[in-house]
Motif scaffolding. Structure first.
Motif, PDB file in Angstrom:
ATOM      1  N   LEU A 191       0.865  -1.170   0.000  1.00  0.00           N
ATOM      2  CA  LEU A 191       0.000   0.000   0.000  1.00  0.00           C
ATOM      3  C   LEU A 191       0.903   1.221   0.000  1.00  0.00           C
ATOM      4  O   LEU A 191       1.732   1.376   0.892  1.00  0.00           O
ATOM      5  CB  LEU A 191      -0.917   0.001   1.227  1.00  0.00           C
ATOM      6  N   ALA A 192       0.757   2.064  -1.007  1.00  0.00           N
ATOM      7  CA  ALA A 192       1.636   3.240  -1.097  1.00  0.00           C
ATOM      8  C   ALA A 192       0.994   4.280  -2.006  1.00  0.00           C
ATOM      9  O   ALA A 192      -0.230   4.450  -1.999  1.00  0.00           O
ATOM     10  CB  ALA A 192       3.017   2.829  -1.596  1.00  0.00           C
ATOM     11  N   GLY A 193       1.805   4.966  -2.796  1.00  0.00           N
ATOM     12  CA  GLY A 193       1.311   6.071  -3.603  1.00  0.00           C
ATOM     13  C   GLY A 193       0.217   5.688  -4.579  1.00  0.00           C
ATOM     14  O   GLY A 193      -0.753   6.438  -4.770  1.00  0.00           O
ATOM     15  N   ASN A 194       0.330   4.524  -5.216  1.00  0.00           N
ATOM     16  CA  ASN A 194      -0.684   4.106  -6.180  1.00  0.00           C
ATOM     17  C   ASN A 194      -2.040   3.880  -5.504  1.00  0.00           C
ATOM     18  O   ASN A 194      -3.084   4.196  -6.072  1.00  0.00           O
ATOM     19  CB  ASN A 194      -0.246   2.824  -6.903  1.00  0.00           C
ATOM     20  N   ARG A 195      -2.007   3.319  -4.281  1.00  0.00           N
ATOM     21  CA  ARG A 195      -3.267   3.115  -3.549  1.00  0.00           C
ATOM     22  C   ARG A 195      -3.897   4.458  -3.186  1.00  0.00           C
ATOM     23  O   ARG A 195      -5.122   4.597  -3.196  1.00  0.00           O
ATOM     24  CB  ARG A 195      -3.004   2.296  -2.298  1.00  0.00           C
ATOM     25  N   MET A 196      -3.059   5.439  -2.845  1.00  0.00           N
ATOM     26  CA  MET A 196      -3.590   6.782  -2.573  1.00  0.00           C
ATOM     27  C   MET A 196      -4.318   7.324  -3.798  1.00  0.00           C
ATOM     28  O   MET A 196      -5.400   7.913  -3.675  1.00  0.00           O
ATOM     29  CB  MET A 196      -2.460   7.728  -2.181  1.00  0.00           C
ATOM     30  N   ASP A 197      -3.732   7.139  -4.981  1.00  0.00           N
ATOM     31  CA  ASP A 197      -4.379   7.601  -6.218  1.00  0.00           C
ATOM     32  C   ASP A 197      -5.730   6.923  -6.407  1.00  0.00           C
ATOM     33  O   ASP A 197      -6.722   7.566  -6.782  1.00  0.00           O
ATOM     34  CB  ASP A 197      -3.483   7.315  -7.427  1.00  0.00           C
ATOM     35  N   GLU A 198      -5.783   5.625  -6.132  1.00  0.00           N
ATOM     36  CA  GLU A 198      -7.025   4.880  -6.300  1.00  0.00           C
ATOM     37  C   GLU A 198      -8.105   5.361  -5.344  1.00  0.00           C
ATOM     38  O   GLU A 198      -9.271   5.513  -5.728  1.00  0.00           O
ATOM     39  CB  GLU A 198      -6.767   3.384  -6.099  1.00  0.00           C
ATOM     40  N   THR A 199      -7.716   5.608  -4.086  1.00  0.00           N
ATOM     41  CA  THR A 199      -8.708   6.055  -3.105  1.00  0.00           C
ATOM     42  C   THR A 199      -9.216   7.463  -3.427  1.00  0.00           C
ATOM     43  O   THR A 199     -10.389   7.766  -3.194  1.00  0.00           O
ATOM     44  CB  THR A 199      -8.120   6.030  -1.680  1.00  0.00           C
ATOM     45  N   ILE A 200      -8.351   8.310  -3.967  1.00  0.00           N
ATOM     46  CA  ILE A 200      -8.789   9.648  -4.390  1.00  0.00           C
ATOM     47  C   ILE A 200      -9.821   9.527  -5.505  1.00  0.00           C
ATOM     48  O   ILE A 200     -10.873  10.187  -5.483  1.00  0.00           O
ATOM     49  CB  ILE A 200      -7.586  10.491  -4.850  1.00  0.00           C
ATOM     50  N   ALA A 201      -9.543   8.679  -6.491  1.00  0.00           N
ATOM     51  CA  ALA A 201     -10.475   8.502  -7.610  1.00  0.00           C
ATOM     52  C   ALA A 201     -11.812   7.939  -7.138  1.00  0.00           C
ATOM     53  O   ALA A 201     -12.882   8.410  -7.556  1.00  0.00           O
ATOM     54  CB  ALA A 201      -9.847   7.581  -8.662  1.00  0.00           C
TER      55      ALA A 201
END
Length: 377
Positions: A191-201
């Motif tokens: 869980l890192a930057g890519n997961r943050m992008d997904e949760t924002i979307a």
């Protein structure tokens, strides 16, 4: 000195030895004496029918979600490890040639140090090693990302004192406690930057009824993303474009930084739990050192605004002092210190120091001894 030793030393001086931080989101390449020469996305565009590589790096990233059916732009690494071996090999080869193209056929291949997640299995390590050799390396060395980050930030990795590194990349969050030149305790959270992008979307889809792509989500995170209110007291806003959830027609909305902050709460809280779990596996003496010295926050995900203050608040030394029975004086230590720019500011020092250490008889401190030549047993 034998002729072979002399010839090896001569050809070694002619090669451009380099180090590669092979990340899920971005790849960095540094060359001894030149510093970072490549900092590009870990994306490859290929032709599906022939598997021919069309573009890598920035050019390939711009093609994501913009390609016709005959082509695809994809991330060959997932969660810090190789997901597509052939595409990864082609990407590494392209970056090596771009960083230091071989001008003459007799010019020796470079020696390369590659950063890997500390939670990588032996099979995953072998895949990275073989891909690096096939891509054009004369020798390949593997080093865990937290150890590389600690060396780049000039932490006392060889001394008998505990240092904790939290490396938040694109696909994984690496947490490691380092002492006496090795990793004492480590853990890897996918869980890192890519997961943050997904949760924002996902949050914007539910809140405002707009669908956005991964590139837009990343831009939002970088421009107005934060986990705590901004230090200047001013909130940000941003106009974004996407697709309406109901009508599937183009839509443009204005989003607030508070909306993005709500989306980032869950992944950041999970990171805190992960760091605390790593502390549970740490002995009291090392825990005492970490309370006194703080925590090094590094990686691209560590650049999220307010994350250093958030971790300082959540990882209070009082909790650990009470857990390990430390004296009252220890409770005045800071909970976390950040060098969020370690990947950029310290990368030349980080990567080039590793390469310089390969000049010695042994691989660098922290490097895998099992994969230190072009023909491992």
């Amino acid at each position: 000195m034998s002729f072979l030793d002399w010839f090896s030393g001569l050809t070694g001086q002619m090669s451009a030895d380099m180090a590669i931080d092979l990340g899920t989101a971005n790849t960095l390449v540094a060359i001894t004496g030149e510093g970072i020469v490549i900092n590009e996305p870990s994306v490859v565009a290929i032709e599906k029918s022939t598997q021919r590589v069309l573009a890598v790096g920035h050019e390939a990233k711009n093609m994501i979600n913009h390609t016709p059916d005959a082509f695809s732009a994809e991330h060959p690494l997932k969660d810090g490890v190789i997901a597509d071996y052939d595409v990864t090999e082609a990407m590494i080869s392209a970056f090596i040639n771009k960083a230091a193209e071989r001008k003459y056929p007799w010019q020796p291949k470079p020696r390369i140090v590659v950063c890997i997640p500390c939670g990588a299995t032996s099979v995953e390590k072998r895949a990275v090693f073989e891909a690096t050799i096939q891509a054009g390396a004369r020798q390949a060395y593997l080093i865990e990302e937290p150890m590389a980050a600690a060396m780049g930030a000039d932490l006392p990795v060889t001394e008998p004192t505990g240092s904790m590194v939290v490396d938040i990349g694109g696909g994984t969050t690496e947490v490691a406690v380092i002492s006496l030149g090795g990793i004492v305790t480590s853990s890897s959270l996918r869980l890192a930057g890519n997961r943050m992008d997904e949760t924002i979307a996902m949050h914007l889809r539910d809140l405002l009824g707009i669908k956005i792509g991964e590139r837009t989500a990343e831009v939002i995170k970088i421009k107005i993303g934060s986990i705590l209110p901004f230090e200047d007291g001013r909130e940000r806003d941003m106009i974004i474009s996407g697709q309406d959830v109901l009508t599937e027609q183009p839509k443009e909305v204005t989003i607030q930084s508070e909306d993005v902050r709500q989306a980032l709460q869950a992944p950041c809280e999970e990171m805190v739990v992960h760091i605390k779990e790593t502390f549970k596996k740490t002995n009291p003496d090392l825990a005492s050192d970490i309370i006194q010295n703080g925590i090094l926050l590094t990686g691209g995900g560590g650049l999220l605004s307010g994350l250093d203050r958030y971790l300082t608040d959540k990882l209070t030394p009082r909790q650990f002092a009470e857990r390990y029975g430390l004296p009252e004086g220890a409770r005045d230590a800071h909970g976390a210190q950040t060098d969020a720019h370690a990947l950029e500011i310290g990368a030349e020092q980080l990567l080039c120091r590793l390469i310089s250490k390969t000049e010695t008889e042994h691989p660098p401190i922290g490097c895998s001894l099992s994969f230190c030549s072009s023909s491992p047993s």
